[in-house]
Write a protein that holds these residues in place. Sequence first.
Motif, PDB file in Angstrom:
ATOM      1  N   GLU A 127       5.288   5.239   5.321  1.00 16.05           N
ATOM      2  CA  GLU A 127       4.813   4.118   6.141  1.00 16.05           C
ATOM      3  C   GLU A 127       3.284   4.067   6.143  1.00 16.05           C
ATOM      4  OE1 GLU A 127       6.408   2.346  10.266  1.00 16.05           O
ATOM      5  OE2 GLU A 127       5.571   4.362  10.431  1.00 16.05           O
ATOM      6  N   GLN A 128       2.655   5.223   6.120  1.00 14.95           N
ATOM      7  CA  GLN A 128       1.201   5.286   6.044  1.00 14.95           C
ATOM      8  C   GLN A 128       0.725   4.712   4.705  1.00 14.95           C
ATOM      9  OE1 GLN A 128      -0.278   9.192   6.857  1.00 14.95           O
ATOM     10  NE2 GLN A 128      -2.366   8.673   6.341  1.00 14.95           N
ATOM     11  N   GLY A 129       1.459   4.992   3.636  1.00 13.00           N
ATOM     12  CA  GLY A 129       1.134   4.401   2.339  1.00 13.00           C
ATOM     13  C   GLY A 129       1.235   2.886   2.367  1.00 13.00           C
ATOM     14  N   LYS A 130       2.244   2.372   3.075  1.00 10.49           N
ATOM     15  CA  LYS A 130       2.375   0.920   3.217  1.00 10.49           C
ATOM     16  C   LYS A 130       1.161   0.337   3.932  1.00 10.49           C
ATOM     17  CE  LYS A 130       6.113  -1.109   4.421  1.00 10.49           C
ATOM     18  NZ  LYS A 130       7.355  -1.548   5.058  1.00 10.49           N
ATOM     19  N   TYR A 133      -1.914   1.550   3.912  1.00  5.47           N
ATOM     20  CA  TYR A 133      -3.059   1.562   3.007  1.00  5.47           C
ATOM     21  C   TYR A 133      -2.971   0.425   1.988  1.00  5.47           C
ATOM     22  CZ  TYR A 133      -4.492   5.997   5.002  1.00  5.47           C
ATOM     23  OH  TYR A 133      -4.905   6.966   5.863  1.00  5.47           O
ATOM     24  N   GLN A 134      -1.763   0.080   1.559  1.00  9.69           N
ATOM     25  CA  GLN A 134      -1.604  -1.084   0.688  1.00  9.69           C
ATOM     26  C   GLN A 134      -1.994  -2.362   1.436  1.00  9.69           C
ATOM     27  OE1 GLN A 134       2.500  -0.777  -0.503  1.00  9.69           O
ATOM     28  NE2 GLN A 134       1.952   0.170  -2.455  1.00  9.69           N
ATOM     29  N   TYR A 135      -1.564  -2.475   2.696  1.00 11.04           N
ATOM     30  CA  TYR A 135      -1.906  -3.640   3.504  1.00 11.04           C
ATOM     31  C   TYR A 135      -3.421  -3.731   3.679  1.00 11.04           C
ATOM     32  CZ  TYR A 135      -2.527  -6.559   7.622  1.00 11.04           C
ATOM     33  OH  TYR A 135      -2.959  -7.532   8.490  1.00 11.04           O
ATOM     34  N   GLU A 136      -4.049  -2.613   3.966  1.00 10.83           N
ATOM     35  CA  GLU A 136      -5.494  -2.590   4.181  1.00 10.83           C
ATOM     36  C   GLU A 136      -6.246  -2.981   2.907  1.00 10.83           C
ATOM     37  OE1 GLU A 136      -8.744   0.433   6.175  1.00 10.83           O
ATOM     38  OE2 GLU A 136      -7.109   1.293   5.008  1.00 10.83           O
ATOM     39  N   ALA A 137      -5.755  -2.527   1.761  1.00 10.99           N
ATOM     40  CA  ALA A 137      -6.414  -2.869   0.494  1.00 10.99           C
ATOM     41  C   ALA A 137      -6.295  -4.352   0.180  1.00 10.99           C
ATOM     42  CB  ALA A 137      -5.804  -2.045  -0.636  1.00 10.99           C
ATOM     43  N   LYS A 138      -5.203  -4.985   0.601  1.00 15.17           N
ATOM     44  CA  LYS A 138      -5.025  -6.413   0.342  1.00 15.17           C
ATOM     45  C   LYS A 138      -5.763  -7.284   1.349  1.00 15.17           C
ATOM     46  CE  LYS A 138      -0.527  -5.894  -1.819  1.00 15.17           C
ATOM     47  NZ  LYS A 138       0.913  -6.086  -1.670  1.00 15.17           N
ATOM     48  N   ASN A 139      -6.153  -6.711   2.482  1.00 18.20           N
ATOM     49  CA  ASN A 139      -6.826  -7.475   3.537  1.00 18.20           C
ATOM     50  C   ASN A 139      -8.225  -6.932   3.789  1.00 18.20           C
ATOM     51  OD1 ASN A 139      -4.670  -9.356   4.466  1.00 18.20           O
ATOM     52  ND2 ASN A 139      -3.595  -7.415   4.714  1.00 18.20           N
ATOM     53  N   THR A 140      -9.024  -6.915   2.754  1.00 20.12           N
ATOM     54  CA  THR A 140     -10.388  -6.420   2.902  1.00 20.12           C
ATOM     55  C   THR A 140     -11.249  -7.440   3.623  1.00 20.12           C
ATOM     56  OG1 THR A 140     -10.948  -7.299   0.737  1.00 20.12           O
ATOM     57  CG2 THR A 140     -10.268  -4.983   0.842  1.00 20.12           C
TER      58      THR A 140
END
Length: 145
Positions: A71-74, A76-83
């Motif tokens: 879930e933490q990996g998910k 980080y993916q969300y954060e990378a897409k919403n810079t």
Amino acid sequence: MDIDNSNGGKYDFWNTDRKNPYKYYYKNFLDTTYIEPDNFDLAINYYQKALKLSKNKEQRARVLFQMASAEQGKYYQYEAKNTSQISYSDPQYSEKEQAHQAELDNIRNQKYRTYFAQLKSQYADTETMKGLAGSCSYFGYFLRK
């Protein structure tokens, strides 16, 4: 190995007669892939099945921790897409950047900490939980909050 790995097996996938082009490495280092890399939902689904089947509380705590890691990996993916799209030349850059980071922190704590919270509330008395709190600094930080 060559000096720059240009002729190594890692990059020679398509010149093999095997069905699986990944003869030496399971990951694809090229631009095209067969499956989406880092599919954390797939991992979480498998962990949920393992959680339903496990009867031992210690084992369930370990599975929940793995789910929390996925879930933490998910997140980080969300954060990378919403810079942040704020211009550095904006006079209020610091304030806007802090507001953006606060919004990300809020989303992380509301949507991407469910398994950590479940682990904390239901498995606090397990040996696994005590070991994880000591060995994983991020989880230890979550428990102190």
